[in-house]
Each structure stands twice: as C-alpha cells, then as structure tokens.
Design a protein around this motif. Structure first.
Motif, PDB file in Angstrom:
ATOM      1  N   LEU A  92       0.835  -1.203   0.000  1.00 23.03           N
ATOM      2  CA  LEU A  92       0.000   0.000   0.000  1.00 23.03           C
ATOM      3  C   LEU A  92       0.869   1.251   0.000  1.00 23.03           C
ATOM      4  CD1 LEU A  92      -2.764   1.412   0.277  1.00 23.03           C
ATOM      5  CD2 LEU A  92      -2.523   1.159   2.759  1.00 23.03           C
ATOM      6  N   LEU A  93       1.924   1.240   0.808  1.00 22.57           N
ATOM      7  CA  LEU A  93       2.838   2.395   0.877  1.00 22.57           C
ATOM      8  C   LEU A  93       3.405   2.726  -0.506  1.00 22.57           C
ATOM      9  CD1 LEU A  93       4.525   4.265   2.888  1.00 22.57           C
ATOM     10  CD2 LEU A  93       6.308   2.549   2.652  1.00 22.57           C
ATOM     11  N   VAL A  94       3.881   1.711  -1.205  1.00 18.08           N
ATOM     12  CA  VAL A  94       4.455   1.922  -2.537  1.00 18.08           C
ATOM     13  C   VAL A  94       3.371   2.359  -3.526  1.00 18.08           C
ATOM     14  CG1 VAL A  94       5.582   0.773  -4.487  1.00 18.08           C
ATOM     15  CG2 VAL A  94       6.383   0.352  -2.150  1.00 18.08           C
ATOM     16  N   ALA A  95       2.171   1.778  -3.414  1.00 20.28           N
ATOM     17  CA  ALA A  95       1.086   2.144  -4.321  1.00 20.28           C
ATOM     18  C   ALA A  95       0.663   3.595  -4.134  1.00 20.28           C
ATOM     19  CB  ALA A  95      -0.120   1.214  -4.104  1.00 20.28           C
ATOM     20  N   VAL A  96       0.641   4.088  -2.888  1.00 22.66           N
ATOM     21  CA  VAL A  96       0.308   5.497  -2.648  1.00 22.66           C
ATOM     22  C   VAL A  96       1.349   6.392  -3.303  1.00 22.66           C
ATOM     23  CG1 VAL A  96       0.031   7.283  -0.883  1.00 22.66           C
ATOM     24  CG2 VAL A  96      -0.964   5.035  -0.523  1.00 22.66           C
TER      25      VAL A  96
ATOM     26  N   GLY B 249       9.681   9.962   4.023  1.00 22.73           N
ATOM     27  CA  GLY B 249       8.845   8.992   3.311  1.00 22.73           C
ATOM     28  C   GLY B 249       9.512   8.477   2.056  1.00 22.73           C
ATOM     29  N   LEU B 250      10.217   9.354   1.337  1.00 23.10           N
ATOM     30  CA  LEU B 250      10.912   8.934   0.114  1.00 23.10           C
ATOM     31  C   LEU B 250      11.949   7.860   0.418  1.00 23.10           C
ATOM     32  CD1 LEU B 250      11.420  12.365  -1.701  1.00 23.10           C
ATOM     33  CD2 LEU B 250       9.980  10.467  -2.466  1.00 23.10           C
ATOM     34  N   SER B 251      12.671   8.032   1.524  1.00 24.90           N
ATOM     35  CA  SER B 251      13.689   7.042   1.902  1.00 24.90           C
ATOM     36  C   SER B 251      13.045   5.719   2.294  1.00 24.90           C
ATOM     37  CB  SER B 251      14.532   7.581   3.067  1.00 24.90           C
ATOM     38  OG  SER B 251      15.224   8.763   2.691  1.00 24.90           O
ATOM     39  N   VAL B 252      11.956   5.802   3.046  1.00 22.28           N
ATOM     40  CA  VAL B 252      11.269   4.575   3.466  1.00 22.28           C
ATOM     41  C   VAL B 252      10.692   3.848   2.256  1.00 22.28           C
ATOM     42  CG1 VAL B 252       9.319   3.668   4.795  1.00 22.28           C
ATOM     43  CG2 VAL B 252      10.749   5.490   5.753  1.00 22.28           C
TER      44      VAL B 252
ATOM     45  N   GLN C  62      13.329   1.934   0.361  1.00 16.17           N
ATOM     46  CA  GLN C  62      13.670   0.681   1.023  1.00 16.17           C
ATOM     47  C   GLN C  62      12.549  -0.345   0.886  1.00 16.17           C
ATOM     48  OE1 GLN C  62      16.696  -0.071   2.265  1.00 16.17           O
ATOM     49  NE2 GLN C  62      17.250   1.930   1.425  1.00 16.17           N
ATOM     50  N   ALA C  63      11.299   0.134   0.896  1.00 14.05           N
ATOM     51  CA  ALA C  63      10.163  -0.780   0.726  1.00 14.05           C
ATOM     52  C   ALA C  63      10.200  -1.422  -0.657  1.00 14.05           C
ATOM     53  CB  ALA C  63       8.847  -0.025   0.923  1.00 14.05           C
ATOM     54  N   ARG C  64      10.575  -0.640  -1.667  1.00 17.92           N
ATOM     55  CA  ARG C  64      10.690  -1.195  -3.025  1.00 17.92           C
ATOM     56  C   ARG C  64      11.775  -2.273  -3.075  1.00 17.92           C
ATOM     57  NH1 ARG C  64       7.733   1.933  -6.566  1.00 17.92           N
ATOM     58  NH2 ARG C  64       7.480   4.138  -6.038  1.00 17.92           N
ATOM     59  N   VAL C  65      12.880  -2.026  -2.398  1.00 17.77           N
ATOM     60  CA  VAL C  65      13.965  -3.011  -2.359  1.00 17.77           C
ATOM     61  C   VAL C  65      13.470  -4.296  -1.692  1.00 17.77           C
ATOM     62  CG1 VAL C  65      16.233  -3.536  -1.385  1.00 17.77           C
ATOM     63  CG2 VAL C  65      15.794  -1.272  -2.377  1.00 17.77           C
ATOM     64  N   MET C  66      12.749  -4.146  -0.577  1.00 11.99           N
ATOM     65  CA  MET C  66      12.253  -5.306   0.155  1.00 11.99           C
ATOM     66  C   MET C  66      11.256  -6.104  -0.687  1.00 11.99           C
ATOM     67  SD  MET C  66      10.098  -5.368   3.732  1.00 11.99           S
ATOM     68  CE  MET C  66       8.774  -4.426   2.973  1.00 11.99           C
ATOM     69  N   LEU C  67      10.305  -5.419  -1.325  1.00  7.62           N
ATOM     70  CA  LEU C  67       9.306  -6.119  -2.136  1.00  7.62           C
ATOM     71  C   LEU C  67       9.950  -6.765  -3.360  1.00  7.62           C
ATOM     72  CD1 LEU C  67       6.376  -3.538  -1.955  1.00  7.62           C
ATOM     73  CD2 LEU C  67       6.557  -5.728  -0.767  1.00  7.62           C
ATOM     74  N   GLY C  68      10.957  -6.079  -3.915  1.00  6.66           N
ATOM     75  CA  GLY C  68      11.675  -6.666  -5.043  1.00  6.66           C
ATOM     76  C   GLY C  68      12.421  -7.923  -4.645  1.00  6.66           C
TER      77      GLY C  68
END
Length: 289
Positions: free
Chosen positions: A9-13, A62-65, A68-74
């Motif tokens: 959800l964070l990445v989608a927002v 938020g940009l930094s988080v 990192q969320a993209r890296v984790m999901l990837g």
C-alpha cells in the motif's frame, strides 16, 4: 503490526499519489487504506506523507522509506521466482464466482497477482448475483464462490469487509448537517428512495427488514450502483450502498455514515461437492498472506 499489504500500500500510494487509487490497486477499501496508512505512520513514529486535497505526496523521510520498501518487495519477488523455478510448476484450473463489486474492486487485482505467482493455473472468474453463487456452489459447477456475511459453519476464507453508507443529493435537507454528522437507518428509509441492489439479495430493503423497518417510498429500483448515484444526483431520492461501490467523482452527492454502523463481510467458500483442489488451495493461501 505491519505486514506485506502495508508495504504494498505504501508503494502504491507513492506511485499513484492518492490513497483512493492505491486502495483500489491493492484491493482495499478507501477507509481501510487510510486506517492502514495512519497505523503504519503511528507504528514508525514518523509522518511519511503529506495530505493535500488533490494528492498525497511523500515527505523527505517517506521517500527514503519508500525506496527501502521497493527493495524489500523486489527481494521478496526474487525469492518467489527462485522457489518457483526450483520446483515443478503447479498446474490446474479454478472456476470462481463473485458478484460484480467484489470482483471488480477486490478480486481482479488479487487474481492478477496470483497469475504472476502461478502461471500454470488457469482462473476463470464468473460475474453473477450472490444467490447464483450459492446455486453454483451447491451444484459443484465452481470451485470457489464469494458469499456475503457467511455463517461460521461454511468454513469461509474472509476477504474483507466494508460499511453500508447513505448517499443523498447534496441539497437534501439531511445533507445539510455538519460534515461529521451521521444519519439513522430509520430516517433514511423514510425518504424517497432509490433502491439499488447490485444484483445482491443484501440491500437496503433486506437491511431494513432485519432492523424491523420498511422502505416507505421507493421511487425506482435499479441493479447497477452507478445508476443509483446518477438518480440521486438528479434528486430522485436517497440510497444506501456498500462503501466499495462509491464513485470517485462525488460532485452533487453527500455521503454519510449510519448512526449505528452496519458492516458487510465478503468471503470465499469452496464447493461442498468435492475436496479442495491444490490450485484452489494455492489461491486461498495467497489471499491469507
């Protein structure tokens, strides 16, 4: 506690610039997504986004988080691909029936994700009424069906829940109440009414009957929620709809909660005619994550 859905959800927002659009992308209602975002920020103890009337933008932190969320999901996707390549591909087919609103807003994005995880499984979605779902399940013509407010003995896999909300013309007398105001089910059902069913047996009439109330002045009955919203805009009457059916464009409409909230739950139930297949089991396991 945060789970993978929170991070998606964070990445989608961030990608869509809107909690509403992001909620549709990950298969959540707008209110559930807003609550999830607020919970995530509270858990982290930091503001990740700034909310503006037209968009939602990430803060510097938020940009930094998000990065990192993209890296984790990837990384998670890479792990899944590695496992998929190392094991024999699961093959099979699933026939799944649902009423339109849940199929469009919730199941479709989930089935797209399932197709990526299990390309060897063919899924055939059927758009039917809720009473037809039960008929198809009992006849063994489908593997899984979406049912509303399932009884505990049906061993259902809960998909989600949403609220029933009142929708009135913006110039209606009840709509002139303060922004935080609510409306009782009794006073709503006393108004000239546009009865929308969405092809489901659970609608304003059945909800009223459960509360010992009746619709006194039905001006028109329609199947499609979109038709109901158009008629409400024209001042034909008021209506009562599930939250996930609300239109993005609400000009001319006032959406109000009920004084005593009424929820509906939607869940997947397997046909009782045969054991659950490995393909259907894989879908239920993915939805449970």
């Amino acid at each position: 506690m945060m789970n993978l859905m929170h991070w998606r959800l964070l990445v989608a927002v961030a990608d869509h610039g809107s909690i509403t659009a992001a909620a549709e992308r990950v298969g959540m209602t707008q209110s559930a997504a807003s609550q999830a975002m607020a919970g995530m920020e509270a858990a982290l103890g930091a503001q990740l986004f700034t909310r503006a009337p037209r968009n939602t933008l990430p803060t510097a932190l938020g940009l930094s988080v998000i990065e990192q969320a993209r890296v984790m999901l990837g990384a998670l996707q890479t792990i899944r691909r590695t496992v998929d390549h190392a094991r024999p591909m699961l093959r099979g087919s699933i026939r799944i029936a649902s009423f339109p609103s849940v199929l469009a807003k919730f199941l479709t994005p989930q089935l797209q994700r399932f197709a990526q995880l299990y390309p060897g499984i063919e899924v055939t979605p059927l758009e039917v009424t809720d009473s037809e779902v039960d008929t198809l399940l009992e006849a063994g013509l489908i593997d899984l069906g979406v049912v509303l407010n399932p009884q505990p003995e049906r061993n259902a896999t809960l998909l989600g829940r949403d609220l029933w909300l009142a929708v009135l013309p913006a110039d209606h007398a009840l709509a002139q109440r303060p922004s935080e105001a609510s409306v009782s089910l009794e006073e709503l059902l006393q108004q000239p009414f546009v009865l929308a069913t969405g092809g489901c047996t659970a609608n304003a009439r059945s909800l009223g009957a459960e509360a010992g109330l009746a619709l006194g002045d039905i001006r028109v009955q329609v199947r499609e929620w979109s038709s109901a919203f158009s008629l409400v805009r024209e001042g034909v009457g008021v209506t009562l709809v599930p939250e996930m059916t609300l239109p993005v464009e609400r000009r001319g409409l006032r959406v109000m909660p009920l004084k005593v909230p009424v929820h509906r739950e939607f869940a997947l139930v397997a046909t009782p005619r045969r054991p659950l297949s490995s393909s259907a089991s894989a879908l239920l396991q993915m939805l449970a994550q």
